[in-house]
Write a protein that holds these residues in place. Structure first.
Motif, PDB file in Angstrom:
ATOM      1  N   LYS A 182     -13.142  41.226  50.538  1.00 19.59           N
ATOM      2  CA  LYS A 182     -14.481  40.815  50.112  1.00 19.59           C
ATOM      3  C   LYS A 182     -14.608  40.855  48.599  1.00 19.59           C
ATOM      4  N   MET A 205     -12.494  37.984  47.133  1.00 21.64           N
ATOM      5  CA  MET A 205     -13.176  36.715  47.351  1.00 21.64           C
ATOM      6  C   MET A 205     -14.371  36.576  46.405  1.00 21.64           C
ATOM      7  N   ARG A 206     -15.127  37.648  46.244  1.00 20.74           N
ATOM      8  CA  ARG A 206     -16.290  37.581  45.354  1.00 20.74           C
ATOM      9  C   ARG A 206     -15.869  37.195  43.944  1.00 20.74           C
ATOM     10  N   LEU A 244     -14.678  33.510  43.720  1.00 20.87           N
ATOM     11  CA  LEU A 244     -15.735  32.520  43.880  1.00 20.87           C
ATOM     12  C   LEU A 244     -16.819  32.616  42.809  1.00 20.87           C
ATOM     13  N   LEU A 255      -9.235  36.209  54.104  1.00 18.15           N
ATOM     14  CA  LEU A 255      -9.545  35.308  52.992  1.00 18.15           C
ATOM     15  C   LEU A 255      -9.989  33.953  53.525  1.00 18.15           C
ATOM     16  N   ASP A 256     -10.989  33.369  52.910  1.00 13.23           N
ATOM     17  CA  ASP A 256     -11.490  32.049  53.293  1.00 13.23           C
ATOM     18  C   ASP A 256     -10.806  31.009  52.408  1.00 13.23           C
ATOM     19  N   LEU A 278     -11.986  28.709  49.067  1.00 12.61           N
ATOM     20  CA  LEU A 278     -11.243  28.810  47.809  1.00 12.61           C
ATOM     21  C   LEU A 278     -10.717  27.450  47.363  1.00 12.61           C
TER      22      LEU A 278
END
Length: 342
Positions: free
Chosen positions: A67, A70-71, A74, A97-98, A102
């Motif tokens: 998280k 990722m933050r 992004l 992970l997305d 990304l």
């Protein structure tokens, strides 16, 4: 796949620090603070994340580490992300992970090596994001030899740039600074000499071009069969080549041989015009050297293999941009790697 290069890093930009794998133990926090201060002295803003605990093998639970990463990836205000170092468990972030998000986001530089290869290589192969295989934060304060560049220099280049790096001719073997005693050290004590060398026994000059991809053998080998190491994504056509680099962290030669076999059979070296092998302090096995391990596993590729490249766990380190177009020259007169941000 179009390679997406983040905009150039410049003074005033925000750099995120997080530990996707191992955190920093209390006794080495002074080194961490010194490295952060050096970034600030260079004119950058620095944001240190919450996932930094070094009391165990991972800095936080996987979901929390993912998280935070990722933050930062992004957040358009974060222009680069650098971990303190590698570790053991970056692999448990992959499923959290997305990659789709990304792939659509504004690109952000992320740098590291060792266990961080577990994240960098899939990020490039699955999203087209250019990533930097280079010094982690704790190593960033060290002065860089003239023939090499720092990861900050690379991250500061605009798309379309080209730069050249070559072996400085010296390295540091089996020797480390005690950061607990001297957290502010900035000079390596080099104790070895030597440049890149051919491992494959051939004498023809090497002059090849291809997209750059690679990382740490011990960590990448665990991703075979997961869909995260499909190097075909970098090749716009079967005729386009790759330049693959690999480096051994610390396991003995028989294990490296087995792991390289797995990577080759999984197609990681498909389309490679040459393989760069990082200089290593990893031990030989009783009946197999590290050089022999590479030749045993990869010799049948029939392509140039260049050893003792400065891209691994032995300082100094030559940063390599995953996804960049590389031009490798190795002959009796000169040895260098050009990288094109194209």
């Amino acid at each position: 796949m179009k390679i997406r290069y983040p905009r150039p890093l410049q003074p005033g930009d925000l750099i995120g620090v997080t530990s996707p794998s191992s955190g920093v133990p209390e006794e080495l926090v002074p080194r961490l603070n010194f490295a952060v201060d050096r970034l600030r002295d260079a004119g950058f803003e620095v944001q240190v994340g919450q996932c930094m605990d070094g009391s165990s093998h991972a800095s936080a639970p996987a979901e929390q580490r993912a998280k935070e990463l990722m933050r930062m990836l992004l957040d358009p205000k974060v222009r680069a992300i650098v971990p303190p170092w590698g570790g053991e468990m970056a692999i448990d972030l992959i499923e959290h992970l997305d990659f789709n998000a990304l792939a659509e986001a504004e690109p952000t530089w992320i740098v590291g090596f060792s266990d961080i290869s577990t994240l960098l290589t899939p990020l490039t192969l699955r999203t087209g994001l250019a990533t930097i295989h280079g010094n982690n934060l704790m190593d960033t304060p060290y002065r860089v030899p003239e023939s090499l560049k720092s990861w900050i220099e690379l991250a500061s280049l605009p798309e379309g740039s080209v730069f050249r790096q070559s072996s400085p001719g010296y390295f540091r073997a089996n020797d480390w600074d005690d950061w607990e005693t001297n957290p502010q050290v900035t000079e390596h004590q080099y104790n070895g000499s030597g440049s890149w060398r051919r491992l494959d026994g051939r004498t023809q000059n090497v002059d090849v071009t291809g997209r750059l991809i690679g990382g740490c053998i011990e960590t990448l080998s665990n991703l075979t069969g997961t869909g995260n190491l499909d190097t075909r994504a970098l090749r716009d056509s079967p005729a386009q080549s790759l330049i693959v680099y690999v480096e051994a962290s610390g396991v003995e030669a028989t294990t490296i041989c087995r792991q390289l076999y797995g990577l080759r059979m999984a197609g990681f070296f498909e389309g490679a015009a040459a393989v760069l092998i990082g200089r290593t302090n990893a031990p030989d096995s009783p009946t197999l050297t590290q050089d022999e391990a590479v030749l045993d596993a990869l010799g049948q590729l029939g392509i140039p293999m260049i050893g003792d490249v400065d891209c691994g766990h032995v300082p100094p380190q030559m940063p390599i941009i995953n996804g960049a177009l590389g031009h490798l020259v190795c002959n009796g007169a000169e040895q260098y790697l050009d990288q094109y941000l194209a």
